[in-house]
Design a protein around this motif. Structure first.
Motif, PDB file in Angstrom:
ATOM      1  N   GLU A  34       0.820  -1.211   0.000  1.00  0.00           N
ATOM      2  CA  GLU A  34       0.000   0.000   0.000  1.00  0.00           C
ATOM      3  C   GLU A  34       0.851   1.257   0.000  1.00  0.00           C
ATOM      4  O   GLU A  34       0.518   2.248  -0.653  1.00  0.00           O
ATOM      5  CB  GLU A  34      -0.958  -0.007   1.192  1.00  0.00           C
ATOM      6  CG  GLU A  34      -2.048  -1.053   1.090  1.00  0.00           C
ATOM      7  CD  GLU A  34      -2.805  -0.959  -0.236  1.00  0.00           C
ATOM      8  OE1 GLU A  34      -3.215   0.172  -0.610  1.00  0.00           O
ATOM      9  OE2 GLU A  34      -2.973  -1.998  -0.899  1.00  0.00           O
ATOM     10  N   ARG A  35       1.947   1.233   0.762  1.00  0.00           N
ATOM     11  CA  ARG A  35       2.832   2.398   0.800  1.00  0.00           C
ATOM     12  C   ARG A  35       3.461   2.647  -0.565  1.00  0.00           C
ATOM     13  O   ARG A  35       3.535   3.788  -1.041  1.00  0.00           O
ATOM     14  CB  ARG A  35       3.922   2.172   1.849  1.00  0.00           C
ATOM     15  CG  ARG A  35       4.823   3.372   2.087  1.00  0.00           C
ATOM     16  CD  ARG A  35       4.128   4.438   2.877  1.00  0.00           C
ATOM     17  NE  ARG A  35       5.070   5.470   3.296  1.00  0.00           N
ATOM     18  CZ  ARG A  35       4.734   6.556   3.942  1.00  0.00           C
ATOM     19  NH1 ARG A  35       3.468   6.785   4.252  1.00  0.00           N
ATOM     20  NH2 ARG A  35       5.639   7.460   4.306  1.00  0.00           N
ATOM     21  N   ASP A  38       0.829   4.029  -2.976  1.00  0.00           N
ATOM     22  CA  ASP A  38       0.616   5.468  -2.756  1.00  0.00           C
ATOM     23  C   ASP A  38       1.750   6.286  -3.359  1.00  0.00           C
ATOM     24  O   ASP A  38       1.524   7.360  -3.935  1.00  0.00           O
ATOM     25  CB  ASP A  38       0.499   5.757  -1.258  1.00  0.00           C
ATOM     26  CG  ASP A  38      -0.780   5.213  -0.645  1.00  0.00           C
ATOM     27  OD1 ASP A  38      -1.708   4.892  -1.415  1.00  0.00           O
ATOM     28  OD2 ASP A  38      -0.846   5.103   0.589  1.00  0.00           O
ATOM     29  N   SER A  42       1.208   8.990  -6.307  1.00  0.00           N
ATOM     30  CA  SER A  42       1.637  10.365  -6.061  1.00  0.00           C
ATOM     31  C   SER A  42       2.589  10.835  -7.152  1.00  0.00           C
ATOM     32  O   SER A  42       2.507  11.974  -7.629  1.00  0.00           O
ATOM     33  CB  SER A  42       2.301  10.467  -4.692  1.00  0.00           C
ATOM     34  OG  SER A  42       2.836  11.755  -4.483  1.00  0.00           O
TER      35      SER A  42
END
Length: 338
Positions: A34-35, A38, A42
């Protein structure tokens, strides 16, 4: 042929494998789906946004084998530190004391938690496959970011910094962390780095001592780590040192690794690069090896190629080079010697 390009969401599985293989201390490349997702999203948004000044944008690049499709490395630029959260460092400067009665002045080196480096462009997340360490491809992965900054100066600050991973043992033991950070968190170095990669530095800095830490009071093993580079981080350091980066008085809050800095106006790959007009050619009579990039944004590409760069400002590229750079006859590319 290998080419550097912006990351895509479809790169997530391979990017997570790179994260698993990365050096302990590279907190900007966490092994967390998930990190990483993201971070990719971004980056994609940053490439698509019309920007007139540096902000919280991040530009994430991957190095890909165009034949196999395999990712062999990654690197990243944060346009400006301190936008989403404070960027913490340890400032290493003498703390002066004076006794007028005894006519004594004394300076003791001390580490102070600070946010002095907020607002500067940050290079981070450099990782390359072990088989390509100490090759020209490592230069491509690192230096192509600098050429991207040169192509889009309005998106970045006038100065650039990077933190080089500090010393830790093969078992993940950091004498610097043990002497300072562990007293406040009761976490091992590897666990603290993992949490920072998943969250942020803020929760760690909130618990760090707010007063100067006198260096002579630290154990000798910890003192020796201040500004010391992990052996696996030496190549990243050497590449940027040749680009004109220098160490300063700031070190990493985890492992004491050095911080490097350079003014954009002094970076070799920017000031010595030249623009050339593309001419297709089935055969290239090379006179030198170059780092070549287009000046694109979302379609930014960079490769290493053996070229003939003539005095009239034309450069001949083979069909494979044209495809790798996503350029055609009459387009401009940026070229700098390897």
């Amino acid at each position: 042929m290998l080419a550097l390009r912006p990351v895509q969401l479809t790169d997530l599985p391979q990017l997570q494998q790179l994260a698993r293989d990365s050096l302990v201390g590279v907190t900007s490349l966490p092994d967390d789906t998930e990190r990483l997702r993201d971070r990719i999203l971004s980056s994609c948004a940053s490439f698509e946004t019309d920007v007139q000044g540096p902000g919280a944008q991040n530009y994430f690049f991957v190095l890909q084998d165009l034949v196999s499709g395999r990712l062999l490395g990654c690197s990243e630029i944060v346009a400006a530190t301190g936008c989403d959260e404070p960027f913490y460092s340890l400032r290493n400067r003498p703390f002066s004391s004076e006794s007028r009665e005894l006519n004594i002045q004394h300076g003791v080196p001390a580490l102070s938690l600070c946010q002095d480096l907020n607002g500067q462009t940050l290079l981070r997340g450099f990782h390359i496959d072990a088989a390509h360490v100490h090759t020209a491809q490592a230069q491509l992965l690192s230096r192509a970011r600098l050429m991207f900054i040169g192509a889009h100066p309005q998106r970045f600050a006038d100065s650039v910094i990077t933190e080089i991973v500090g010393y830790s043992s093969e078992e993940g033991h950091s004498p610097f962390w043990d002497a300072i950070g562990q007293h406040f968190f009761d976490l091992s170095y590897t666990e603290a780095e993992r949490l920072c990669g998943l969250q942020s530095r803020t929760f760690l800095a909130d618990l760090m001592p707010q007063y100067p830490i006198y260096v002579p009071m630290l154990p000798p093993q910890a003192q020796a780590c201040i500004g010391r580079i992990h052996p696996d981080g030496q190549e990243a350091f050497d590449i940027l040192e040749r680009e004109g980066f220098e160490t300063n008085n700031y070190v990493d809050i985890f492992d004491g690794g050095p911080t490097m800095h350079a003014r954009v106006a002094n970076i070799r790959s920017i000031i010595h690069s030249r623009s050339a007009i593309v001419r297709p050619s089935q055969q290239v009579d090379a006179t030198g090896r170059y780092l070549v990039s287009n000046d694109g944004l979302g379609n930014y590409r960079a490769i290493i190629a053996d070229l003939d760069l003539d005095a009239e400002g034309f450069v001949r590229l083979s069909p494979d080079m044209l495809a790798a750079l996503d350029v055609a006859d009459g387009d401009r590319v940026r070229v700098v010697s390897l």
